[in-house]
Write a protein that holds these residues in place. Structure first.
Motif, PDB file in Angstrom:
ATOM      1  N   GLY A   1       0.785  -1.233   0.000  1.00  6.65           N
ATOM      2  CA  GLY A   1       0.000   0.000   0.000  1.00  6.65           C
ATOM      3  C   GLY A   1       0.815   1.280   0.000  1.00  6.65           C
ATOM      4  N   ILE A   2       2.112   1.208  -0.314  1.00  6.59           N
ATOM      5  CA  ILE A   2       2.941   2.420  -0.331  1.00  6.59           C
ATOM      6  C   ILE A   2       2.643   3.229  -1.587  1.00  6.59           C
ATOM      7  CG2 ILE A   2       5.296   3.323  -0.452  1.00  6.59           C
ATOM      8  CD1 ILE A   2       6.197   0.910   1.200  1.00  6.59           C
ATOM      9  N   GLU A   3       2.231   4.473  -1.383  1.00  7.37           N
ATOM     10  CA  GLU A   3       1.886   5.361  -2.492  1.00  7.37           C
ATOM     11  C   GLU A   3       2.844   6.547  -2.512  1.00  7.37           C
ATOM     12  OE1 GLU A   3      -2.598   5.476  -3.434  1.00  7.37           O
ATOM     13  OE2 GLU A   3      -2.491   5.519  -1.235  1.00  7.37           O
ATOM     14  N   ALA A   4       3.014   7.117  -3.707  1.00  8.42           N
ATOM     15  CA  ALA A   4       3.896   8.276  -3.883  1.00  8.42           C
ATOM     16  C   ALA A   4       3.110   9.426  -4.476  1.00  8.42           C
ATOM     17  CB  ALA A   4       5.071   7.910  -4.790  1.00  8.42           C
ATOM     18  N   TYR A   5       2.790  10.407  -3.638  1.00  8.15           N
ATOM     19  CA  TYR A   5       2.152  11.640  -4.073  1.00  8.15           C
ATOM     20  C   TYR A   5       2.319  12.655  -2.960  1.00  8.15           C
ATOM     21  CZ  TYR A   5      -1.785  10.240  -1.072  1.00  8.15           C
ATOM     22  OH  TYR A   5      -2.566   9.870   0.002  1.00  8.15           O
ATOM     23  N   GLU A   6       2.084  13.918  -3.248  1.00 10.20           N
ATOM     24  CA  GLU A   6       2.332  14.963  -2.261  1.00 10.20           C
ATOM     25  C   GLU A   6       1.312  14.937  -1.136  1.00 10.20           C
ATOM     26  OE1 GLU A   6       3.136  19.789  -1.915  1.00 10.20           O
ATOM     27  OE2 GLU A   6       2.723  18.882  -3.862  1.00 10.20           O
ATOM     28  N   ILE A   7       1.796  14.872   0.082  1.00 14.90           N
ATOM     29  CA  ILE A   7       0.956  15.020   1.277  1.00 14.90           C
ATOM     30  C   ILE A   7       1.093  16.491   1.679  1.00 14.90           C
ATOM     31  CG2 ILE A   7       0.491  14.213   3.623  1.00 14.90           C
ATOM     32  CD1 ILE A   7       0.106  12.041   1.518  1.00 14.90           C
ATOM     33  N   THR A   8       0.152  17.309   1.262  1.00 17.26           N
ATOM     34  CA  THR A   8       0.325  18.764   1.293  1.00 17.26           C
ATOM     35  C   THR A   8       0.470  19.327   2.699  1.00 17.26           C
ATOM     36  OG1 THR A   8      -2.081  19.062   1.201  1.00 17.26           O
ATOM     37  CG2 THR A   8      -0.881  19.095  -0.888  1.00 17.26           C
ATOM     38  N   GLN A   9      -0.121  18.672   3.692  1.00 17.39           N
ATOM     39  CA  GLN A   9      -0.050  19.198   5.054  1.00 17.39           C
ATOM     40  C   GLN A   9       0.998  18.489   5.914  1.00 17.39           C
ATOM     41  OE1 GLN A   9      -4.552  19.351   5.761  1.00 17.39           O
ATOM     42  NE2 GLN A   9      -3.866  21.271   6.688  1.00 17.39           N
ATOM     43  N   SER A  10       1.934  17.823   5.252  1.00 19.36           N
ATOM     44  CA  SER A  10       3.082  17.254   5.960  1.00 19.36           C
ATOM     45  C   SER A  10       4.181  18.294   6.025  1.00 19.36           C
ATOM     46  CB  SER A  10       3.589  16.019   5.213  1.00 19.36           C
ATOM     47  OG  SER A  10       4.135  16.386   3.949  1.00 19.36           O
ATOM     48  N   TYR A  11       5.266  17.978   6.781  1.00 18.90           N
ATOM     49  CA  TYR A  11       6.436  18.841   6.648  1.00 18.90           C
ATOM     50  C   TYR A  11       7.239  18.387   5.436  1.00 18.90           C
ATOM     51  CZ  TYR A  11       8.846  15.332   9.695  1.00 18.90           C
ATOM     52  OH  TYR A  11       9.355  14.190  10.270  1.00 18.90           O
ATOM     53  N   CYS A  12       7.920  19.343   4.823  1.00 15.62           N
ATOM     54  CA  CYS A  12       8.689  19.106   3.589  1.00 15.62           C
ATOM     55  C   CYS A  12       7.861  18.357   2.544  1.00 15.62           C
ATOM     56  CB  CYS A  12       9.984  18.343   3.897  1.00 15.62           C
ATOM     57  SG  CYS A  12      11.205  18.422   2.561  1.00 15.62           S
ATOM     58  N   PRO A  13       6.683  18.894   2.186  1.00 14.35           N
ATOM     59  CA  PRO A  13       5.844  18.204   1.205  1.00 14.35           C
ATOM     60  C   PRO A  13       6.488  18.191  -0.177  1.00 14.35           C
ATOM     61  CG  PRO A  13       4.987  20.406   1.626  1.00 14.35           C
ATOM     62  CD  PRO A  13       6.104  20.179   2.613  1.00 14.35           C
TER      63      PRO A  13
END
Length: 280
Positions: free
Chosen positions: A137-149
């Motif tokens: 289930g590992i996905e690669a896309y921007e997590i906008t509200q993370s740090y260093c998105p």
């Protein structure tokens, strides 16, 4: 099934493990090390290289972070919580490093011929392979509200556990990932949420800093219900590299690499003095 990226299959991997050097090992040394190795790999003096590194209680800022309107107060907050603060020379924004975070650099040759996205895709492919027995289930896309998105944030069920950056030096490229293995991803995120609150306040800035929601970040152990240690993931990486190439070498820096390291380390020190001038 995750297909293996072609960059991950060299004839030989060089493996350098700096994951257990302790608190005296500075992140400034790490970035200088990757620069030196990038030159060496790019010049074909060294095979493709994997380097592991851990830094204790360190906040690595991006260059834009050092331009926050109230950066002095924000850094004082980090230091009051026991963290060292440096500014890195690769892309991205602030990240939290501690003894539950394992960093991996994959250093490839031919950066002038290989698309920059291939470096990122290779790392995504490697991490998916690394934990394929535990999750698909590992996905690669921007997590906008993370740090260093960023576009290549790695997440499971919408919660980020890793971020990737890339630095190209001459004809080599260092693709760097931090992996939150253990501990609380939300606590790390809360620390940087407060950093940005103190550093930006209500000022208008030309750069758009992240509005961090700690609930969108977690460690692998939190996400997978596992009890992995940094050493466990180190062993997984070592076995995967051997599986991919069949030939590992483990020699440390030598010859010109040592000179390049010292030169890049001095540059990192000067860069940090300039970026953080008068902020003590």
């Amino acid at each position: 099934m995750n297909e293996l990226h072609p960059l991950l299959k060299p004839e030989t991997y060089r493996f350098i493990d700096q994951s257990n050097l302790g608190p005296g090992f500075s992140a400034l040394q790490s970035f200088a090390m990757d620069d030196a190795l990038s030159i060496s790999v790019g010049e074909r003096m060294s095979p493709a290289t994997a380097r592991l590194w851990v830094h204790h209680d360190t906040i690595v800022l991006g260059i834009p972070d050092a331009r926050l309107p109230y950066i002095k107060q924000a850094i004082q907050h980090l230091k009051s919580n026991g963290y060292n603060v440096i500014v890195r020379n690769s892309g991205g924004l602030a990240v939290v490093l501690d003894d539950g975070v394992l960093n991996l650099s994959l250093i490839f040759p031919d950066s002038k011929q290989v698309n920059i996205h291939d470096g990122y895709e290779a790392m995504v492919s490697f991490i998916r392979q690394l934990f394929s027995d535990l999750t698909n289930g590992i996905e690669a896309y921007e997590i906008t509200q993370s740090y260093c998105p960023g576009t290549y944030d790695l997440s499971i069920n919408g919660k980020k556990f890793a971020g990737i950056s890339q630095r190209r030096v001459k004809n080599g490229s260092a693709v760097q990932i931090y992996l939150d293995v253990s501990g609380s991803g939300a606590e790390r995120a809360a620390l940087l949420k407060r950093f940005y609150e103190l550093g930006k306040r209500d000022e208008e800035t030309r750069f758009s800093y992240p509005d961090i929601d700690p609930s969108v970040m977690a460690s692998l152990n939190e996400l997978l219900g596992t009890n992995l240690s940094v050493a466990d993931v180190r062993d997984r990486i070592l076995m995967k590299l051997h599986e991919l190439s069949g030939h590992l070498v483990t020699h440390a820096l030598e010859g010109d690499e040592i000179d390049w390291f010292h030169k890049r380390f001095e540059q990192m020190i000067k860069r940090n003095e300039k970026a953080l001038d008068n902020l003590e």
